[in-house]
Design a protein around this motif. Structure first.
Motif, PDB file in Angstrom:
ATOM      1  N   LEU A   1      16.854  41.117   9.146  1.00 54.54           N
ATOM      2  CA  LEU A   1      17.139  42.530   8.935  1.00 54.54           C
ATOM      3  C   LEU A   1      18.574  42.663   8.434  1.00 54.54           C
ATOM      4  CD1 LEU A   1      15.648  44.077  12.208  1.00 54.54           C
ATOM      5  CD2 LEU A   1      14.496  43.664  10.021  1.00 54.54           C
ATOM      6  N   ASP A   2      18.745  43.284   7.281  1.00 56.49           N
ATOM      7  CA  ASP A   2      20.063  43.512   6.707  1.00 56.49           C
ATOM      8  C   ASP A   2      20.560  44.856   7.224  1.00 56.49           C
ATOM      9  OD1 ASP A   2      22.305  44.035   5.167  1.00 56.49           O
ATOM     10  OD2 ASP A   2      21.397  43.300   3.309  1.00 56.49           O
ATOM     11  N   LEU A   3      21.542  44.810   8.118  1.00 58.69           N
ATOM     12  CA  LEU A   3      22.045  46.016   8.776  1.00 58.69           C
ATOM     13  C   LEU A   3      23.330  46.545   8.139  1.00 58.69           C
ATOM     14  CD1 LEU A   3      21.616  44.666  12.419  1.00 58.69           C
ATOM     15  CD2 LEU A   3      19.993  46.043  11.118  1.00 58.69           C
ATOM     16  N   ARG A   4      23.784  45.921   7.064  1.00 60.19           N
ATOM     17  CA  ARG A   4      25.088  46.259   6.491  1.00 60.19           C
ATOM     18  C   ARG A   4      25.184  47.702   5.992  1.00 60.19           C
ATOM     19  NH1 ARG A   4      25.578  41.477   2.322  1.00 60.19           N
ATOM     20  NH2 ARG A   4      23.419  42.153   2.099  1.00 60.19           N
TER      21      ARG A   4
ATOM     22  N   TRP B   1      15.161  49.139  14.278  1.00 58.23           N
ATOM     23  CA  TRP B   1      16.015  49.059  13.098  1.00 58.23           C
ATOM     24  C   TRP B   1      15.162  49.218  11.844  1.00 58.23           C
ATOM     25  CZ3 TRP B   1      21.081  49.152  14.110  1.00 58.23           C
ATOM     26  CH2 TRP B   1      21.485  48.776  15.396  1.00 58.23           C
ATOM     27  N   GLY B   2      14.235  50.162  11.875  1.00 51.90           N
ATOM     28  CA  GLY B   2      13.271  50.358  10.795  1.00 51.90           C
ATOM     29  C   GLY B   2      13.885  50.688   9.447  1.00 51.90           C
ATOM     30  N   ASP B   3      15.095  51.202   9.411  1.00 57.37           N
ATOM     31  CA  ASP B   3      15.742  51.547   8.142  1.00 57.37           C
ATOM     32  C   ASP B   3      16.384  50.336   7.462  1.00 57.37           C
ATOM     33  OD1 ASP B   3      15.040  54.153   8.604  1.00 57.37           O
ATOM     34  OD2 ASP B   3      17.028  54.781   9.306  1.00 57.37           O
ATOM     35  N   ALA B   4      16.445  49.220   8.149  1.00 54.35           N
ATOM     36  CA  ALA B   4      17.103  48.027   7.592  1.00 54.35           C
ATOM     37  C   ALA B   4      16.223  47.387   6.533  1.00 54.35           C
ATOM     38  CB  ALA B   4      17.371  47.024   8.709  1.00 54.35           C
ATOM     39  N   GLU B   5      16.867  46.799   5.528  1.00 54.46           N
ATOM     40  CA  GLU B   5      16.143  46.021   4.542  1.00 54.46           C
ATOM     41  C   GLU B   5      15.647  44.746   5.212  1.00 54.46           C
ATOM     42  OE1 GLU B   5      17.228  43.338   0.666  1.00 54.46           O
ATOM     43  OE2 GLU B   5      18.273  45.253   0.869  1.00 54.46           O
ATOM     44  N   THR B   6      14.370  44.452   5.063  1.00 50.60           N
ATOM     45  CA  THR B   6      13.746  43.324   5.753  1.00 50.60           C
ATOM     46  C   THR B   6      13.334  42.232   4.776  1.00 50.60           C
ATOM     47  OG1 THR B   6      12.894  44.825   7.440  1.00 50.60           O
ATOM     48  CG2 THR B   6      11.856  42.663   7.297  1.00 50.60           C
ATOM     49  N   THR B   7      13.685  40.994   5.107  1.00 52.73           N
ATOM     50  CA  THR B   7      13.252  39.839   4.336  1.00 52.73           C
ATOM     51  C   THR B   7      12.432  38.964   5.281  1.00 52.73           C
ATOM     52  OG1 THR B   7      15.317  39.896   3.070  1.00 52.73           O
ATOM     53  CG2 THR B   7      14.011  37.877   2.927  1.00 52.73           C
TER      54      THR B   7
END
Length: 124
Positions: A32-35, A113-119
Motif C-alpha cells: 500500500l502506497d501511503l505517501r 487504508w482503502g484510498d492507498a494505491e495498491t500493488t
C-alpha cells in the motif's frame, strides 16, 4: 530534494521486503502506497499472510535478513514474535505486516487504508 531521496529509499525497502516475503512463500502480498494520504504514518505498508505461526516467523526473519543484508538497516521496532499471529516490522518509512491468514481477514487492514494505491505481488 531530501524528501525525494527518502521516498526512493522507502520504495527500495518495500521492494526488498516483498522479496523477503516471496523467499518464504508468503501469500497475498500487497504493498500500500501511503505517501499521498495526509494522515499516513509511513510511506508504505507491505502486507502478507501465512497459514501457520511457524511460517509467519520465517517470513519475518527473511524480511529482516534481506533488508539488513542489502541496507544494513534493522527495524526500528518489531512486535508479535511471541504468538506469531501478526508480526509487525517497523522501519519507519515502511511497515511490514505479516499475518496468520485468519487474523488478516479479521483485521482487514487493507480496508482501513482503502484510498492507498495498491500493488499486488505473486508469491514466489
Amino acid at each position: 530534494m531530501v524528501k525525494k531521496k527518502n521516498e526512493n529509499l522507502s520504495t527500495y525497502l518495500s521492494e526488498i521486503a516483498v522479496q523477503g516475503i516471496q523467499e518464504k512463500k508468503g501469500n497475498d502480498i500487497v504493498r500500500l502506497d501511503l505517501r499521498e494520504l495526509g494522515s499516513s504514518v509511513s510511506d508504505y505498508f507491505v502486507i502478507c499472510n501465512a497459514d501457520s505461526s511457524t511460517q509467519v516467523k520465517a517470513i519475518a526473519d527473511s524480511v529482516e535478513d534481506e533488508i539488513y543484508k542489502l541496507t544494513k538497516t534493522n527495524p526500528w521496532r518489531k512486535e508479535g514474535f511471541d504468538n506469531a499471529e501478526w508480526i509487525i516490522l517497523d522501519y519507519l518509512d515502511i511497515v511490514v505486516h505479516i499475518f496468520r491468514t485468519e487474523k488478516r481477514d479479521f483485521y482487514g487492514i487493507e480496508d482501513l487504508w482503502g484510498d492507498a494505491e495498491t500493488t499486488s505481488y505473486k508469491s514466489a
